[in-house]
Write a protein that holds these residues in place. Structure first.
Motif, PDB file in Angstrom:
ATOM      1  N   GLY A   1      -2.126 -63.235 -11.934  1.00  0.00           N
ATOM      2  CA  GLY A   1      -0.820 -63.166 -11.312  1.00  0.00           C
ATOM      3  C   GLY A   1       0.047 -64.379 -11.574  1.00  0.00           C
ATOM      4  O   GLY A   1      -0.373 -65.358 -12.186  1.00  0.00           O
ATOM      5  N   ASP A   2       1.262 -64.303 -11.071  1.00  0.00           N
ATOM      6  CA  ASP A   2       2.171 -65.446 -11.146  1.00  0.00           C
ATOM      7  C   ASP A   2       1.957 -66.327  -9.917  1.00  0.00           C
ATOM      8  O   ASP A   2       1.001 -66.137  -9.155  1.00  0.00           O
ATOM      9  N   ALA A   3       2.844 -67.294  -9.717  1.00  0.00           N
ATOM     10  CA  ALA A   3       2.687 -68.228  -8.605  1.00  0.00           C
ATOM     11  C   ALA A   3       2.935 -67.575  -7.249  1.00  0.00           C
ATOM     12  O   ALA A   3       2.551 -68.145  -6.214  1.00  0.00           O
ATOM     13  N   PHE A   4       3.552 -66.389  -7.243  1.00  0.00           N
ATOM     14  CA  PHE A   4       4.027 -65.811  -5.991  1.00  0.00           C
ATOM     15  C   PHE A   4       3.257 -64.558  -5.569  1.00  0.00           C
ATOM     16  O   PHE A   4       3.682 -63.840  -4.672  1.00  0.00           O
ATOM     17  N   GLY A   5       2.143 -64.287  -6.229  1.00  0.00           N
ATOM     18  CA  GLY A   5       1.328 -63.134  -5.856  1.00  0.00           C
ATOM     19  C   GLY A   5       1.979 -61.803  -6.164  1.00  0.00           C
ATOM     20  O   GLY A   5       1.670 -60.796  -5.502  1.00  0.00           O
ATOM     21  N   SER A   6       2.857 -61.763  -7.148  1.00  0.00           N
ATOM     22  CA  SER A   6       3.537 -60.504  -7.475  1.00  0.00           C
ATOM     23  C   SER A   6       2.519 -59.405  -7.755  1.00  0.00           C
ATOM     24  O   SER A   6       1.527 -59.613  -8.462  1.00  0.00           O
ATOM     25  N   GLY A   7       2.755 -58.240  -7.175  1.00  0.00           N
ATOM     26  CA  GLY A   7       1.843 -57.122  -7.353  1.00  0.00           C
ATOM     27  C   GLY A   7       0.516 -57.307  -6.638  1.00  0.00           C
ATOM     28  O   GLY A   7      -0.432 -56.560  -6.894  1.00  0.00           O
ATOM     29  N   GLY A   8       0.427 -58.281  -5.736  1.00  0.00           N
ATOM     30  CA  GLY A   8      -0.821 -58.558  -5.026  1.00  0.00           C
ATOM     31  C   GLY A   8      -1.889 -59.184  -5.902  1.00  0.00           C
ATOM     32  O   GLY A   8      -3.068 -59.181  -5.549  1.00  0.00           O
ATOM     33  N   ARG A   9      -1.480 -59.784  -7.019  1.00  0.00           N
ATOM     34  CA  ARG A   9      -2.443 -60.330  -7.976  1.00  0.00           C
ATOM     35  C   ARG A   9      -2.795 -61.773  -7.653  1.00  0.00           C
ATOM     36  O   ARG A   9      -1.970 -62.540  -7.144  1.00  0.00           O
ATOM     37  N   LEU A  10      -4.023 -62.126  -7.978  1.00  0.00           N
ATOM     38  CA  LEU A  10      -4.520 -63.476  -7.748  1.00  0.00           C
ATOM     39  C   LEU A  10      -4.007 -64.435  -8.812  1.00  0.00           C
ATOM     40  O   LEU A  10      -3.601 -64.023  -9.896  1.00  0.00           O
ATOM     41  N   ASN A  11      -4.039 -65.727  -8.483  1.00  0.00           N
ATOM     42  CA  ASN A  11      -3.563 -66.751  -9.426  1.00  0.00           C
ATOM     43  C   ASN A  11      -4.412 -66.779 -10.692  1.00  0.00           C
ATOM     44  O   ASN A  11      -5.558 -66.326 -10.721  1.00  0.00           O
ATOM     45  N   THR A  12      -3.853 -67.382 -11.719  1.00  0.00           N
ATOM     46  CA  THR A  12      -4.478 -67.402 -13.038  1.00  0.00           C
ATOM     47  C   THR A  12      -5.869 -68.029 -13.021  1.00  0.00           C
ATOM     48  O   THR A  12      -6.055 -69.166 -12.582  1.00  0.00           O
ATOM     49  N   CYS A  13      -6.824 -67.287 -13.528  1.00  0.00           N
ATOM     50  CA  CYS A  13      -8.195 -67.772 -13.684  1.00  0.00           C
ATOM     51  C   CYS A  13      -8.927 -66.762 -14.561  1.00  0.00           C
ATOM     52  O   CYS A  13      -9.092 -65.600 -14.177  1.00  0.00           O
ATOM     53  N   PHE A  14      -9.319 -67.187 -15.756  1.00  0.00           N
ATOM     54  CA  PHE A  14     -10.039 -66.318 -16.692  1.00  0.00           C
ATOM     55  C   PHE A  14     -11.444 -66.875 -16.890  1.00  0.00           C
ATOM     56  O   PHE A  14     -11.618 -68.075 -17.064  1.00  0.00           O
TER      57      PHE A  14
END
Length: 248
Positions: free
Chosen positions: A9-22
């Motif tokens: 996700g982006d910094a703001f949780g768009s779409g309920g997605r978590l922050n960047t981590c691969f």
């Protein structure tokens, strides 16, 4: 090479997605690319053993990309009982910023003796770093995204494959060298076509992709605008939390 998107996700949780981590999953030689503020939530949600992570490689020092480090480090000390070394590689200035972040989150935490060593590597642009403990070579390329220290695109050579990650940036020609003939290019696509300072858009990426020559493109760090138009994507894929990719 096996990759799992623990957060895209982006910094703001768009779409309920978590922050960047691969996660590049290689058993005990696994490593993370970025460690956003929600990284420990991602790790627990997807059943990852934190002690299997031998290294963390950071593109830049914004909270949604490195803000999970205090939680990862304290979990290693207090919960997961880590004993093996942890290597953290990132932009120049990483050491001071990490100490400041640790103290802001958990005052006194930098003074506590740990049962595992942390090795910090501050990457100089376009100078390959050999992460010998996990058998990976990483090169950083300066991009355009103000973050208090140089922001980097990452070119990672691992198990005979090349993975490139743009990090956050507007278009800059160093991305051509960073992504040249990569087996997988993970690229920020914050907007679909509108140009926004310091961020990439999908239309620009599509125009530049033939020059880069990457074999596969996966988009990440998408705004609500971009998430609403994923059905229009061509010649690429949109990441989602939990997505798994084999790089053959």
């Amino acid at each position: 090479m096996h990759l799992k998107f623990l957060g895209c996700g982006d910094a703001f949780g768009s779409g309920g997605r978590l922050n960047t981590c691969f996660l590049v999953n290689r058993g005990d030689a696994s490593f993370l690319i970025d460690c956003g503020a929600s990284a420990m939530t991602s790790i627990r949600r997807f059943g990852i053993d934190p002690n299997s992570v031998g290294a963390i490689v950071l593109s830049h020092l914004h909270a949604d990309h490195f803000g999970g480090l205090p939680f990862f480090i304290l979990d290693a000390q207090l919960v997961s009982r880590r004993t093996r070394p942890l290597l953290i590689a990132g932009p120049m200035g990483l050491g001071g910023r990490l100490d400041a972040l640790m103290e802001a989150h958990f005052p006194g935490s930098t003074k506590v003796e740990r049962k595992f060593p942390i090795e910090l590597i501050e990457m100089q642009p376009e100078r390959p770093v050999d992460v010998g403990s996990i058998g990976v070579c990483v090169s950083g390329y300066v991009v355009v995204h103000p973050s208090g220290t140089p922001s980097l695109a990452l070119r990672i050579e691992c198990d005979g494959k090349v993975l490139t990650y743009t990090g956050d940036t507007e278009w800059v020609d160093t991305l051509l060298a960073a992504g040249r003939n990569a087996d997988l290019l993970i690229a920020e696509a914050y907007r679909f076509e509108r140009k926004v300072r310091f961020h990439l858009d999908y239309v620009t990426l599509r125009e530049k992709l033939p020059m880069i020559g990457a074999k596969r493109l996966i988009l990440t760090h998408m705004s609500p605008d971009m998430l609403g138009r994923v059905s229009e994507l061509k010649d690429c894929e949109a990441a989602h939390d939990g997505m798994e990719v084999e790089i053959d």
